[in-house]
Design a protein around this motif. Structure first.
Motif, mmCIF file in Angstrom:
data_model
loop_
_atom_site.group_PDB
_atom_site.id
_atom_site.type_symbol
_atom_site.label_atom_id
_atom_site.label_comp_id
_atom_site.label_asym_id
_atom_site.label_seq_id
_atom_site.Cartn_x
_atom_site.Cartn_y
_atom_site.Cartn_z
ATOM 1 N N ARG A 1 -0.003 5.260 9.429
ATOM 2 C CA ARG A 1 -0.168 5.810 8.102
ATOM 3 C C ARG A 1 0.664 7.080 7.949
ATOM 4 N NH1 ARG A 1 -3.418 6.819 3.903
ATOM 5 N NH2 ARG A 1 -4.680 5.026 3.341
ATOM 6 N N GLN B 1 2.458 2.203 5.726
ATOM 7 C CA GLN B 1 2.276 1.466 6.991
ATOM 8 C C GLN B 1 3.237 0.287 7.043
ATOM 9 O OE1 GLN B 1 -2.135 1.081 6.658
ATOM 10 N NE2 GLN B 1 -2.157 1.824 8.744
ATOM 11 N N ASP C 1 0.521 3.900 1.667
ATOM 12 C CA ASP C 1 0.413 4.728 2.873
ATOM 13 C C ASP C 1 1.598 4.545 3.825
ATOM 14 O OD1 ASP C 1 -0.116 2.237 3.914
ATOM 15 O OD2 ASP C 1 -2.236 2.596 4.264
ATOM 16 N N ASP D 1 0.864 -1.178 0.000
ATOM 17 C CA ASP D 1 0.000 0.000 0.000
ATOM 18 C C ASP D 1 0.904 1.233 0.000
ATOM 19 O OD1 ASP D 1 -2.315 -1.407 0.024
ATOM 20 O OD2 ASP D 1 -2.736 -1.142 2.148
HETATM 21 MG MG MG Z 1 -3.384 1.346 5.117
#
Ligand code: MG
Ligand code: UDP
Length: 311
Positions: free
Chosen positions: A199, A98, A96, A94
């Motif tokens: 995030r 994370q 973001d 992803d």
């Molecule tokens: Mg996420």
């Protein structure tokens, strides 16, 4: 020959994360043993995500973009990215941050040990109490309903090879529970413990209601237990209603002189509901069969062929 790594990344309204993500990936992969391409599947963003990616593509031909025509959900977006990926290895991340890009190198060396899929597992959760409690409950319920033994706490980041990707694409079901499909494919799987961060920016696109829907879809895609539940409850009702008839008859004949009428009424209803549910469950079982047939899943997933040529 040098291997090609495809990073497959679903994005939805990630304008605050995307540039940082690209720059961290570049930093990580500049000295890597593999060449790479970065495939973004835009899931119908209505912010400037697409614009930012297009600008990056002007100066970097390793970045590619597939835009879905509207918001399909991340399973479909990931599938789109995998469809266009050319790599020997595919790494799902992803944007973001994370799951941090610093872990990419470890994923590559792990899969080069000879696995087909390496799941990232989080060392610790950097999520709030509610979010992490929810995620625990989500995976627990899923385990109960699906009988899957997924590694936990599962990270998003995972790497798989070309063979695995091709098999993934041969699953044509439209209600796609990614982890369920991965487990159904099987092959040689391993896990890798990785760090987890909050995030980088922006907010989670999965609010409580959407997460519930995700759980429902996962259960419906992978399990026929809800259908079987009707049969089980039905059987229990039928048996207990018959027991009740027996008990009440004995009670009335030998022990208590209670008013007649209501016990027979209750027992009849009880029995009737039971029979109803039982047959609803039977119908459900056939519906379940139709459902699983209609997914047109591959019949089997082979591990190895000896002296047999793949056509
Ligand atoms: Mg996420
Ligand atoms: N995402 C997507 N389509 C959606 C929602 C989310 O492609 O409809 C992407 C999103 O850009 C993110 C990933 O899926 O990269 C996971 O979403 P998010 O980080 O919001 O969820 P969380 O990590 O909180 O579960």
């Amino acid at each position: 020959m040098e291997k090609l790594l495809s990073l497959v990344v679903p994005v939805y309204n990630e304008e605050e994360c995307i540039l940082e993500f690209i720059s961290q990936v570049r930093t990580e992969l500049v000295n890597s043993s593999v060449t790479y391409e970065l495939i973004f599947a835009d899931d119908g963003s209505n912010d400037n995500t697409v614009g930012l990616i297009r600008d990056e593509i002007e100066n970097d031909s390793r970045i590619r973009l597939v835009e879905l025509s509207y918001n399909h959900g991340k399973q479909a977006a990931l599938t789109a990215a995998v469809t266009y990926a050319k790599g020997d290895y595919l790494l799902y991340m992803d944007p973001d941050l994370q799951d941090p890009p610093e872990e990419i190198a470890r994923f590559i060396s792990k899969i080069e040990e000879g696995y087909d899929l390496v799941f990232g597992v989080r060392e610790s959760m950097e999520a709030g109490f509610v979010a992490s409690a929810f995620s625990k409950a989500f995976w627990l319920i899923l385990d109960v309903f699906t009988g899957l033994k997924l590694p936990r706490p599962l990270a998003v980041m995972r790497i798989f090879n070309r063979e695995f990707a091709d098999r993934f694409l041969s699953y044509k079901e439209s209600n796609r529970f990614i982890e369920g499909i991965f487990m159904h494919i099987g092959m040689r799987q391993a896990t890798l413990k990785i760090k987890h961060r909050p995030r980088f920016a922006g907010v989670s696109k999965y609010n409580f209601a959407r997460k519930l829907r995700l759980a429902k879809d996962a259960i419906l895609d992978y399990s026929e237990l809800p259908l079987k539940l009707a049969t089980r409850v039905g059987i229990i009702l039928v048996i207990t209603s018959l027991l009740a008839v027996l008990t009440l008859t004995i009670l009335r004949l030998f022990f208590i002189n209670f008013q007649l009428g209501w016990p027979s009424l209750i027992c009849t209803l009880w029995f009737g509901f039971g029979i109803n549910l039982l047959f609803l469950g039977v119908i459900g079982s056939y519906v379940g069969k139709i459902y699983s047939e209609s997914k047109h899943r591959p019949l089997f997933s082979t591990q190895r062929l000896t002296n047999i040529k793949q056509s």
